[in-house]
Design a protein around this motif. Sequence first.
Motif, PDB file in Angstrom:
ATOM      1  N   SER A   1       0.823  -1.225   0.000  1.00 40.24           N
ATOM      2  CA  SER A   1       0.000   0.000   0.000  1.00 40.24           C
ATOM      3  C   SER A   1       0.844   1.257   0.000  1.00 40.24           C
ATOM      4  O   SER A   1       0.408   2.302  -0.444  1.00 40.24           O
ATOM      5  CB  SER A   1      -0.869   0.070   1.261  1.00 40.24           C
ATOM      6  OG  SER A   1      -1.981  -0.746   1.154  1.00 40.24           O
ATOM      7  N   LYS A   2       2.068   1.137   0.531  1.00 37.98           N
ATOM      8  CA  LYS A   2       2.842   2.371   0.722  1.00 37.98           C
ATOM      9  C   LYS A   2       3.070   3.079  -0.601  1.00 37.98           C
ATOM     10  O   LYS A   2       2.968   4.304  -0.690  1.00 37.98           O
ATOM     11  CB  LYS A   2       4.180   2.066   1.404  1.00 37.98           C
ATOM     12  CG  LYS A   2       4.941   3.317   1.784  1.00 37.98           C
ATOM     13  CD  LYS A   2       6.140   3.028   2.652  1.00 37.98           C
ATOM     14  CE  LYS A   2       6.761   4.334   3.138  1.00 37.98           C
ATOM     15  NZ  LYS A   2       7.796   4.104   4.142  1.00 37.98           N
TER      16      LYS A   2
ATOM     17  N   SER B   1      -4.104  -3.634   2.452  1.00 34.83           N
ATOM     18  CA  SER B   1      -2.815  -4.327   2.398  1.00 34.83           C
ATOM     19  C   SER B   1      -2.906  -5.654   3.131  1.00 34.83           C
ATOM     20  O   SER B   1      -3.564  -5.751   4.172  1.00 34.83           O
ATOM     21  CB  SER B   1      -1.758  -3.453   3.079  1.00 34.83           C
ATOM     22  OG  SER B   1      -0.586  -4.207   3.302  1.00 34.83           O
TER      23      SER B   1
ATOM     24  N   TYR C   1      -0.175   8.391   9.561  1.00 41.24           N
ATOM     25  CA  TYR C   1       0.879   7.696   8.821  1.00 41.24           C
ATOM     26  C   TYR C   1       1.554   8.744   7.895  1.00 41.24           C
ATOM     27  O   TYR C   1       0.864   9.415   7.110  1.00 41.24           O
ATOM     28  CB  TYR C   1       0.169   6.604   8.017  1.00 41.24           C
ATOM     29  CG  TYR C   1       1.008   5.739   7.134  1.00 41.24           C
ATOM     30  CD1 TYR C   1       2.044   4.973   7.640  1.00 41.24           C
ATOM     31  CD2 TYR C   1       0.718   5.647   5.769  1.00 41.24           C
ATOM     32  CE1 TYR C   1       2.782   4.150   6.809  1.00 41.24           C
ATOM     33  CE2 TYR C   1       1.446   4.818   4.937  1.00 41.24           C
ATOM     34  CZ  TYR C   1       2.483   4.072   5.462  1.00 41.24           C
ATOM     35  OH  TYR C   1       3.206   3.261   4.637  1.00 41.24           O
TER      36      TYR C   1
ATOM     37  N   ASN D   1      -3.555   4.369  11.981  1.00 43.39           N
ATOM     38  CA  ASN D   1      -2.177   4.263  12.451  1.00 43.39           C
ATOM     39  C   ASN D   1      -1.719   5.693  12.662  1.00 43.39           C
ATOM     40  O   ASN D   1      -1.779   6.480  11.713  1.00 43.39           O
ATOM     41  CB  ASN D   1      -1.319   3.566  11.390  1.00 43.39           C
ATOM     42  CG  ASN D   1       0.165   3.607  11.709  1.00 43.39           C
ATOM     43  OD1 ASN D   1       0.556   3.907  12.828  1.00 43.39           O
ATOM     44  ND2 ASN D   1       0.999   3.323  10.720  1.00 43.39           N
TER      45      ASN D   1
ATOM     46  N   ARG E   1       5.041  -7.523  -0.481  1.00 44.02           N
ATOM     47  CA  ARG E   1       4.487  -6.293  -1.071  1.00 44.02           C
ATOM     48  C   ARG E   1       3.170  -6.606  -1.766  1.00 44.02           C
ATOM     49  O   ARG E   1       3.084  -6.644  -3.007  1.00 44.02           O
ATOM     50  CB  ARG E   1       5.477  -5.599  -2.023  1.00 44.02           C
ATOM     51  CG  ARG E   1       6.890  -5.471  -1.503  1.00 44.02           C
ATOM     52  CD  ARG E   1       6.995  -4.885  -0.104  1.00 44.02           C
ATOM     53  NE  ARG E   1       6.439  -3.540   0.000  1.00 44.02           N
ATOM     54  CZ  ARG E   1       5.545  -3.189   0.930  1.00 44.02           C
ATOM     55  NH1 ARG E   1       5.130  -4.052   1.838  1.00 44.02           N
ATOM     56  NH2 ARG E   1       5.097  -1.972   0.967  1.00 44.02           N
TER      57      ARG E   1
ATOM     58  N   SER F   1      -0.133  -7.017   4.261  1.00 49.18           N
ATOM     59  CA  SER F   1       1.096  -7.058   5.066  1.00 49.18           C
ATOM     60  C   SER F   1       0.825  -7.514   6.484  1.00 49.18           C
ATOM     61  O   SER F   1       1.516  -8.376   7.028  1.00 49.18           O
ATOM     62  CB  SER F   1       1.738  -5.674   5.136  1.00 49.18           C
ATOM     63  OG  SER F   1       2.270  -5.304   3.901  1.00 49.18           O
ATOM     64  N   LYS F   2      -0.187  -6.908   7.103  1.00 45.85           N
ATOM     65  CA  LYS F   2      -0.386  -7.112   8.539  1.00 45.85           C
ATOM     66  C   LYS F   2      -1.221  -8.361   8.805  1.00 45.85           C
ATOM     67  O   LYS F   2      -0.850  -9.195   9.619  1.00 45.85           O
ATOM     68  CB  LYS F   2      -1.090  -5.900   9.156  1.00 45.85           C
ATOM     69  CG  LYS F   2      -0.572  -4.557   8.669  1.00 45.85           C
ATOM     70  CD  LYS F   2       0.774  -4.189   9.235  1.00 45.85           C
ATOM     71  CE  LYS F   2       1.214  -2.819   8.736  1.00 45.85           C
ATOM     72  NZ  LYS F   2       2.470  -2.380   9.287  1.00 45.85           N
TER      73      LYS F   2
ATOM     74  N   ASP G   1      -7.738   4.191   3.771  1.00 41.31           N
ATOM     75  CA  ASP G   1      -6.656   3.231   3.985  1.00 41.31           C
ATOM     76  C   ASP G   1      -7.096   2.343   5.160  1.00 41.31           C
ATOM     77  O   ASP G   1      -7.219   2.823   6.286  1.00 41.31           O
ATOM     78  CB  ASP G   1      -5.401   4.052   4.317  1.00 41.31           C
ATOM     79  CG  ASP G   1      -4.153   3.231   4.444  1.00 41.31           C
ATOM     80  OD1 ASP G   1      -4.209   2.007   4.285  1.00 41.31           O
ATOM     81  OD2 ASP G   1      -3.092   3.840   4.713  1.00 41.31           O
TER      82      ASP G   1
ATOM     83  N   TYR H   1      -5.879  -2.249   8.737  1.00 42.42           N
ATOM     84  CA  TYR H   1      -6.013  -2.884  10.054  1.00 42.42           C
ATOM     85  C   TYR H   1      -7.452  -3.336  10.326  1.00 42.42           C
ATOM     86  O   TYR H   1      -7.807  -3.638  11.468  1.00 42.42           O
ATOM     87  CB  TYR H   1      -5.543  -1.922  11.158  1.00 42.42           C
ATOM     88  CG  TYR H   1      -4.112  -1.470  10.984  1.00 42.42           C
ATOM     89  CD1 TYR H   1      -3.052  -2.281  11.397  1.00 42.42           C
ATOM     90  CD2 TYR H   1      -3.803  -0.253  10.381  1.00 42.42           C
ATOM     91  CE1 TYR H   1      -1.738  -1.887  11.224  1.00 42.42           C
ATOM     92  CE2 TYR H   1      -2.488   0.148  10.196  1.00 42.42           C
ATOM     93  CZ  TYR H   1      -1.460  -0.668  10.626  1.00 42.42           C
ATOM     94  OH  TYR H   1      -0.161  -0.278  10.452  1.00 42.42           O
TER      95      TYR H   1
ATOM     96  N   ASN I   1      -8.176   7.013   7.421  1.00 41.58           N
ATOM     97  CA  ASN I   1      -7.413   5.829   7.816  1.00 41.58           C
ATOM     98  C   ASN I   1      -8.109   5.226   9.022  1.00 41.58           C
ATOM     99  O   ASN I   1      -7.936   5.675  10.134  1.00 41.58           O
ATOM    100  CB  ASN I   1      -5.964   6.259   8.143  1.00 41.58           C
ATOM    101  CG  ASN I   1      -5.083   5.123   8.627  1.00 41.58           C
ATOM    102  OD1 ASN I   1      -4.166   5.323   9.410  1.00 41.58           O
ATOM    103  ND2 ASN I   1      -5.334   3.919   8.165  1.00 41.58           N
TER     104      ASN I   1
HETATM  105  C1  PLP Z   1      -1.926   3.162   7.692  1.00 39.73           C
HETATM  106  C2  PLP Z   1      -0.977   2.409   6.845  1.00 39.73           C
HETATM  107  N1  PLP Z   1      -1.097   2.449   5.533  1.00 39.73           N
HETATM  108  C3  PLP Z   1      -0.263   1.782   4.726  1.00 39.73           C
HETATM  109  C4  PLP Z   1       0.765   1.027   5.233  1.00 39.73           C
HETATM  110  C5  PLP Z   1       1.697   0.344   4.285  1.00 39.73           C
HETATM  111  O1  PLP Z   1       1.486  -1.002   4.182  1.00 39.73           O
HETATM  112  P1  PLP Z   1       2.257  -1.852   3.111  1.00 39.73           P
HETATM  113  O2  PLP Z   1       3.075  -2.844   3.860  1.00 39.73           O
HETATM  114  O3  PLP Z   1       1.218  -2.517   2.292  1.00 39.73           O
HETATM  115  O4  PLP Z   1       3.088  -0.948   2.272  1.00 39.73           O
HETATM  116  C6  PLP Z   1       0.950   0.966   6.611  1.00 39.73           C
HETATM  117  C7  PLP Z   1       2.067   0.205   7.173  1.00 39.73           C
HETATM  118  O5  PLP Z   1       2.455   0.326   8.285  1.00 39.73           O
HETATM  119  C8  PLP Z   1       0.054   1.670   7.435  1.00 39.73           C
HETATM  120  O6  PLP Z   1       0.164   1.650   8.768  1.00 39.73           O
END
Ligand code: PLP
Length: 382
Positions: A100-101, A236, A126, A167, A247, A238-239, A195, A198, A163
Amino acid sequence: MISAAPAFGLNLPDYPWEAMAPYVAKASEHQGGVVNLSIGTPVDPTPQLIREALTGAADAHGYPTVHGTEALREAVSNWFANRRGVPGIDPRDIMPTVGSKELVAWLPFLLGLSAGDVVVRPTVAYPTYDIGAMLAGATAIAADSLDELDSATRARVRLIWINSPGNPTGSVRDVESLRQIVAQAREIGAVVASDECYAELGWGEWDAQRGGEAVPSVLDPRVTGGSMDGLLCVYSLSKQSNLAGYRAAFVAGDSSIVANLVNSRKHAGMIVPYPVQEAMRAALGDAGHVLAQKDLYRGRRERLLPALQNFGLELHESKAGLYLWSTAGEATWDTVQRFADLGIVVGPGVFYGDAGNGFIRVALTGTDERIDAAVERLNAAR
Ligand SMILES: Cc1ncc(COP(=O)(O)O)c(C=O)c1O
């Protein structure tokens, strides 16, 4: 600190996490080893079924598609229906992203924003939302509602980041709050990008596995009123699936915006590798590993939270997600130092905007053994 403008290269601020080095060094001197709870990087293994999907797609001799395979987009659409209360998303309105970043950082540019345009991002946020605005030459403004802006600024808003769960704060927007910001955005013709990475990690009233409500998506029909116009959901894996190293993420929503992003990215070469697309497809089809991972985080949260409170911290928000957003009623760096003295590294609230001053962000991304070590040290130090 802002670096001097380079002859070549972008004039972005120094990456803030470099400032943590002395605290990591201090914490690493602890005889029981460092407990690093500063960054939300998953520490548990990537589930076997996802690894198998990745390696099963290792013969990837041809180029992958920017838009993602039909099978992946169907898996995302089914996930929205089954896990997020959003039925019937057309797979054409979905696109995988390289985490997502990158999307957060490049979205304002890809939406065609430029100097004079305003990007609204949460008050405590973030940091990549600001970077994305800078990359487009636009201006980022911290606000949680358009009511906080004067009318001249409001007229320049073209993109609103929300968001939820947030975060670093762990705040959650309910359906009504989402509906309000979407209505405000539609009045001025701005895009809302939400976004939501979580969303599967709600606690208490938002813990769907413990009788709570599921965290709503911006694409929830109760929010959209049946139209995804002007709305994007960014997600994402990722978590929730321990896939940060793959990625693996996606965006879904407004048909014409997604189609335009796909076209731009075909030109610009931002493509998710085919083995990762296959891994994502497997991950999205299996809720079991997500719930098992959530149980691990719930256990860590339940052990760490009372220890932080006993140590004198006051918890704010933290209703979902991987962070305990807390304050000891002193300057952020004093708390960061006191934790480093105990061999624990925490995230400084000031990294998330001025409103984060006085706060620290404590991540649940430590192994059970490291979380227990932190709990023991905090209780002994009390
Ligand atoms: C709010 C938020 N958006 C996006 C991301 C990015 O996630 P990714 O690992 O998919 O790049 C994070 C990662 O910590 C996040 O906390």
